[in-house]
Design a protein around this motif. Structure first.
Motif, mmCIF file in Angstrom:
data_model
loop_
_atom_site.group_PDB
_atom_site.id
_atom_site.type_symbol
_atom_site.label_atom_id
_atom_site.label_comp_id
_atom_site.label_asym_id
_atom_site.label_seq_id
_atom_site.Cartn_x
_atom_site.Cartn_y
_atom_site.Cartn_z
ATOM 1 N N LYS A 23 0.841 -1.204 0.000
ATOM 2 C CA LYS A 23 0.000 0.000 0.000
ATOM 3 C C LYS A 23 0.875 1.252 0.000
ATOM 4 O O LYS A 23 0.627 2.198 -0.749
ATOM 5 C CB LYS A 23 -0.937 0.005 1.207
ATOM 6 N N LEU A 24 1.899 1.240 0.832
ATOM 7 C CA LEU A 24 2.825 2.385 0.867
ATOM 8 C C LEU A 24 3.615 2.483 -0.431
ATOM 9 O O LEU A 24 3.849 3.581 -0.938
ATOM 10 C CB LEU A 24 3.768 2.264 2.070
ATOM 11 N N ASP A 25 4.004 1.349 -0.980
ATOM 12 C CA ASP A 25 4.749 1.332 -2.243
ATOM 13 C C ASP A 25 3.894 1.908 -3.375
ATOM 14 O O ASP A 25 4.386 2.693 -4.191
ATOM 15 C CB ASP A 25 5.183 -0.093 -2.554
ATOM 16 N N LEU A 29 4.757 5.241 -5.539
ATOM 17 C CA LEU A 29 4.810 5.217 -6.996
ATOM 18 C C LEU A 29 3.934 6.325 -7.589
ATOM 19 O O LEU A 29 4.366 7.033 -8.508
ATOM 20 C CB LEU A 29 4.375 3.842 -7.509
ATOM 21 N N ALA A 30 2.740 6.501 -7.054
ATOM 22 C CA ALA A 30 1.839 7.555 -7.544
ATOM 23 C C ALA A 30 2.444 8.936 -7.319
ATOM 24 O O ALA A 30 2.363 9.812 -8.194
ATOM 25 C CB ALA A 30 0.485 7.449 -6.853
ATOM 26 N N GLU A 31 3.069 9.144 -6.185
ATOM 27 C CA GLU A 31 3.692 10.442 -5.898
ATOM 28 C C GLU A 31 4.888 10.690 -6.808
ATOM 29 O O GLU A 31 5.114 11.817 -7.245
ATOM 30 C CB GLU A 31 4.099 10.501 -4.420
ATOM 31 N N ASP A 36 5.305 14.689 -6.995
ATOM 32 C CA ASP A 36 5.000 15.226 -5.660
ATOM 33 C C ASP A 36 6.175 14.959 -4.721
ATOM 34 O O ASP A 36 6.201 13.961 -4.001
ATOM 35 C CB ASP A 36 3.717 14.579 -5.139
ATOM 36 N N GLU A 37 7.155 15.848 -4.738
ATOM 37 C CA GLU A 37 8.365 15.673 -3.929
ATOM 38 C C GLU A 37 8.072 15.584 -2.427
ATOM 39 O O GLU A 37 8.574 14.681 -1.758
ATOM 40 C CB GLU A 37 9.353 16.813 -4.214
ATOM 41 N N PRO A 38 7.250 16.494 -1.841
ATOM 42 C CA PRO A 38 6.957 16.367 -0.401
ATOM 43 C C PRO A 38 6.247 15.047 -0.072
ATOM 44 O O PRO A 38 6.557 14.403 0.931
ATOM 45 C CB PRO A 38 6.065 17.570 -0.093
#
Length: 101
Positions: A23-25, A29-31, A36-38
């Motif tokens: 889920k975090l991965d 990937l989407a960021e 979306d650097e932050p």
């Protein structure tokens, strides 16, 4: 599965934890894809913290082969992009990882 966090060491993570890690991965990937650097920074930190929390650290002198290598917390977006597979940093099915030669 033995996971190496670059610059830190290795941890043994049970396959049962990979749903949470994936889920975090997926979020990471989407960021990355949206630039979306932050968000990338926050999620990379959360992913590595989850691996540390869920895994059992191996002794520094242990010579176990790492089945999965994750970037250091200070890795850049471009460095992490170079490490990606089709599934992101973490495969959807950990049983598909081939052991290193």
């Amino acid at each position: 599965m033995i996971v190496r966090i670059m610059g830190e060491g290795q941890v043994k993570v049970a396959d049962s934890h990979f749903t949470e890690l994936n889920k975090l991965d997926d979020e990471l990937l989407a960021e990355m894809e949206s630039g979306d650097e932050p968000g990338f920074r926050r999620t990379l930190g959360a992913l590595l913290e989850a691996v540390r929390r869920l895994g059992e650290p191996l002794a520094d002198e242990s010579l176990e082969p790492s089945e999965l290598i994750l970037p250091a917390e200070d890795a850049t977006l471009d460095e992490v992009k170079e490490m990606l597979s089709d599934d992101g940093l973490i495969p959807a099915d950990p049983s598909t990882i081939s052991p290193p030669d």
